[in-house]
Design an enzyme around this catalytic site. Structure first.
Site: not given
Ligand code: KIV
Length: 304
Positions: A85, A221
C-alpha cells in the site's frame, strides 16, 4: 462494496487513546509518556500464537519510513507491515500493482532501522513471487537481508508450495486472503470476498492449506464478519483482519487511514487522530511565521 466517507461512521476512536494495549509481555499504557518501550523484548513469530492462545489481540499497522515506524513502534504496535500500500500512500500510484521490489527494499530498510520491538513484515510486491517458489525465495531473501522479519504474500492454496519453500528456508510467511489488492483486476474491483457458503468454505480450505504449509498468520481483508469468525475458529494460525469484522485474532490498518491523514478513509477503517489536519495547520503556521518575519526569532539564531 460501497465505501462511505469516514465522517459517516458512528465509531468514536478517540476514546481508545490512552487505553490499554496488549503485548506479548503484558499490558502497556498506549499513548502515555514513556510508553515508547512497552517491552525492550522483540516480538517474534512464536509470540503471535501465544497471544492468540491468551486471547490478546494482535495490533498491526503499516509503516513505510523511519520517522513513522519509530512512532508506531514506540506506541507498542506488535507488527509493522511494510505494505505494498506504499504505492497508494507514499508513492502516488493508483494501485499496488506498480510497486517494485527495489521500492520495498528501501522502505523495509528504513522501517527496520527505526524499529526495535515490533515484528517487521514486508509485502512481496506484485510480480516478484507468482512465477513460483524459486522467484519468491529470491525476492524474500532480498527483503530479509535489509531487515524484514517475515514476508507477506497474497493468494490461497495455490501459494502453499511457495509458503513451504520460504518457510523451509527460514523465512516466516504471513498469508493474505479475502480481497487481495494485487488481484484487483481479476476480482473485478474492490469487492467483499467469501460471501456464500461455497466461497466461505473455499476460504477456510485456503487458510488451512496455507497454515499447513507453514504460514505463521493470515491477513483476512474485506470478509464478512461471520465468515471471518468461522475462518478464525478453524484456522490453525492467528488471523489478522482488515475489514473482516471484530472476531479475528488481530487487526491491521494502513497507518495513514488510522491517523486521519486524509479526509476520506475506507468504510472499514477508523480515524484515531486528525494528523493530516494538524500537519497542514503546522505548515500554514510556519508559512505565516516566515512571511511575517516572526520566525526565526533570536532564540533560533547562532551567535557569532
Ligand atoms: O499493503 C497493505 O497495506 C496490506 C494491508 C491492507 C493488509 O496488505
Amino acid at each position: 462494496m460501497t465505501e462511505t466517507p469516514s465522517s459517516s461512521r458512528s465509531h468514536s476512536p478517540q476514546t481508545s487513546q490512552g487505553g490499554q494495549t496488549s503485548s506479548p509481555y503484558g499490558s502497556v499504557v498506549a499513548g502515555a509518556p514513556g510508553s515508547g518501550s512497552p517491552s525492550p523484548r522483540k516480538v517474534r513469530v512464536h509470540h503471535l500464537a501465544q497471544m492468540r492462545e491468551r486471547g490478546d489481540k494482535i495490533v498491526m499497522l503499516t509503516a513505510y519510513d523511519a520517522v513513522t515506524a519509530r512512532l508506531l513502534d514506540a506506541a507498542g504496535t506488535d507488527m509493522l507491515l511494510v505494505g505494498d500500500s506504499i504505492g497508494n500512500v507514499s508513492l502516488g500510484y493508483d494501485s499496488t500493482l506498480p510497486v517494485t521490489l527495489e521500492e520495498m527494499v528501501v522502505a523495509t530498510r528504513s522501517v527496520a532501522r527505526a524499529t526495535s520491538r515490533a515484528l517487521v513484515v514486508t509485502d512481496l510486491p506484485f510480480g516478484t513471487y507468482e512465477a513460483g517458489p524459486a522467484q519468491a525465495l529470491d525476492s524474500a531473501v532480498r527483503l530479509v537481508k535489509v531487515g524484514a522479519n517475515a514476508v507477506k504474500l497474497e493468494g490461497g492454496r495455490a501459494r502453499a508450495q511457495t509458503v513451504r519453500t520460504l518457510t523451509d528456508a527460514g523465512i516466516p510467511v504471513v498469508a493474505h486472503v479475502g480481497f487481495t489488492p494485487q488481484s484487483v483486476n481479476a476480482l473485478g474491483g474492490f469487492r467483499v470476498q467469501g460471501r456464500g457458503e461455497e466461497a466461505a468454505d473455499r476460504m477456510v480450505g485456503d487458510v488451512q492449506a496455507l497454515a499447513e504449509a507453514g504460514a505463521v498468520a493470515v491477513v483476512l481483508e474485506m470478509v464478512p464478519d461471520p465468515v471471518a469468525a468461522r475462518v478464525t475458529e478453524l484456522s490453525p494460525v492467528p488471523t489478522i483482519g482488515i475489514g473482516a469484522g471484530g472476531r479475528c485474532d488481530g487487526q491491521v490498518l494502513v497507518w495513514s487511514d488510522m491517523a486521519g491523514m486524509t479526509e476520506w478513509t475506507p468504510r472499514f477503517a477508523a480515524q484515531f487522530g486528525q494528523v493530516g489536519a494538524a500537519l497542514r495547520q503546522a505548515a500554514e503556521d510556519f508559512g505565516q511565521a516566515v512571511r511575517s518575519g516572526s520566525f526565526p526569532a533570536p532564540e533560533h539564531w547562532f551567535d557569532s
